[in-house]
Scaffold this active site. Structure first.
Site, mmCIF file in Angstrom:
data_model
loop_
_atom_site.group_PDB
_atom_site.id
_atom_site.type_symbol
_atom_site.label_atom_id
_atom_site.label_comp_id
_atom_site.label_asym_id
_atom_site.label_seq_id
_atom_site.Cartn_x
_atom_site.Cartn_y
_atom_site.Cartn_z
ATOM 1 C CB CYS A 81 46.657 47.786 41.700
ATOM 2 S SG CYS A 81 45.192 46.734 41.762
ATOM 3 C CG HIS A 174 45.421 51.383 44.318
ATOM 4 N ND1 HIS A 174 45.673 51.727 43.016
ATOM 5 C CD2 HIS A 174 44.592 50.326 44.277
ATOM 6 C CE1 HIS A 174 45.011 50.916 42.204
ATOM 7 N NE2 HIS A 174 44.349 50.060 42.944
ATOM 8 C CD GLU A 176 48.071 54.385 43.375
ATOM 9 O OE1 GLU A 176 48.856 53.841 44.179
ATOM 10 O OE2 GLU A 176 47.399 53.741 42.543
HETATM 11 N N1 GLN Z 1 41.813 44.341 38.208
HETATM 12 C C1 GLN Z 1 42.586 45.342 37.533
HETATM 13 C C2 GLN Z 1 43.387 44.739 36.387
HETATM 14 O O1 GLN Z 1 43.315 43.614 36.136
HETATM 15 C C3 GLN Z 1 43.517 46.048 38.489
HETATM 16 C C4 GLN Z 1 42.723 46.937 39.403
HETATM 17 C C5 GLN Z 1 43.469 48.103 39.942
HETATM 18 O O2 GLN Z 1 44.502 48.551 39.438
HETATM 19 N N2 GLN Z 1 42.915 48.650 40.984
HETATM 20 O O3 GLN Z 1 44.113 45.442 35.745
#
Ligand code: GLN
Length: 194
Positions: A81, A174, A176
């Site tokens: 992410c 994710h 994790e």
């Molecule tokens: N929107 C977040 C960002 O721009 C990422 C979100 C996440 O890691 N769940 O870093």
């Protein structure tokens, strides 16, 4: 085989503790990485989920450069992410000062899922893992462009959500945050040349 390996998790911000727990479940040693000295002692690195703008701000130029050098020298890196955003070569809808690490030939758009779907869970079809697995998407990025050397490992809704370029792995979701550790296992396989 990877049991004696030390896997670093960038621990500047975000859900690094969940990655460390997932590594424990995989029976490998996970180490929080905040400095170049800590980075030098690990065999692979995970960039966690969280807030890419904050992580980018908290990462000093020495650590940034050492991550880039180690990755170029072959250290496996996985980003989930926000970590995927850090790995990209170009970030759309980032902040002005946000400078990605450019570890993969990827352009990504931050927070690309619409407002009512900006967090959701879905089954992700992942042939690379031998079948579908759970995907937790939290304000996830979308890939808008990928280089020819980038392989899509899993898609959701027609969008690539797991991508690999050599021994670098980017996931929009994710792994994790679920008890299914197959993505971590897959990543650990990079240390044994798979
Ligand atoms: N929107 C977040 C960002 O721009 C990422 C979100 C996440 O890691 N769940 O870093």
């Amino acid at each position: 085989m990877s049991a004696r390996r030390r896997i670093g998790v960038l621990a500047l911000q975000g859900d690094f503790r969940e990655h460390l727990a997932a590594l424990r479940a995989c029976e490998v040693e996970g180490v929080a990485v905040r400095t170049t000295e800590e980075l030098d002692r690990v065999d692979a690195l995970i960039l966690p989920g969280g807030e890419s703008t904050t992580m980018s701000r908290l990462m000093d130029s020495k650590l940034r450069q050492r991550i880039q050098e180690r990755a170029a020298a072959g250290m496996p890196v996985m980003g989930t992410c926000a970590g995927m955003i850090l790995m990209a070569s170009e970030v759309l809808d980032g902040t002005v000062e946000q400078e990605p690490l450019k570890l993969m030939h990827l352009a990504v758009r931050r927070n690309a899922y619409g407002r009512q779907r900006d967090s959701f869970e879905a089954e992700v079809d992942a042939p690379a893992l031998g079948g579908p697995g759970p995907g937790v998407f939290i304000r996830a990025p979308q890939v808008t462009q990928a280089g020819a050397s980038v392989e899509t490992l899993a898609s959701h809704g027609g969008q690539p959500v797991a991508l690999r370029e050599e021994n670098r792995l980017a996931l929009a979701f994710h792994p994790e945050l679920t008890p299914d550790h197959r993505w971590h296992q897959y990543f650990l396989g990079f240390l044994d040349g798979s």
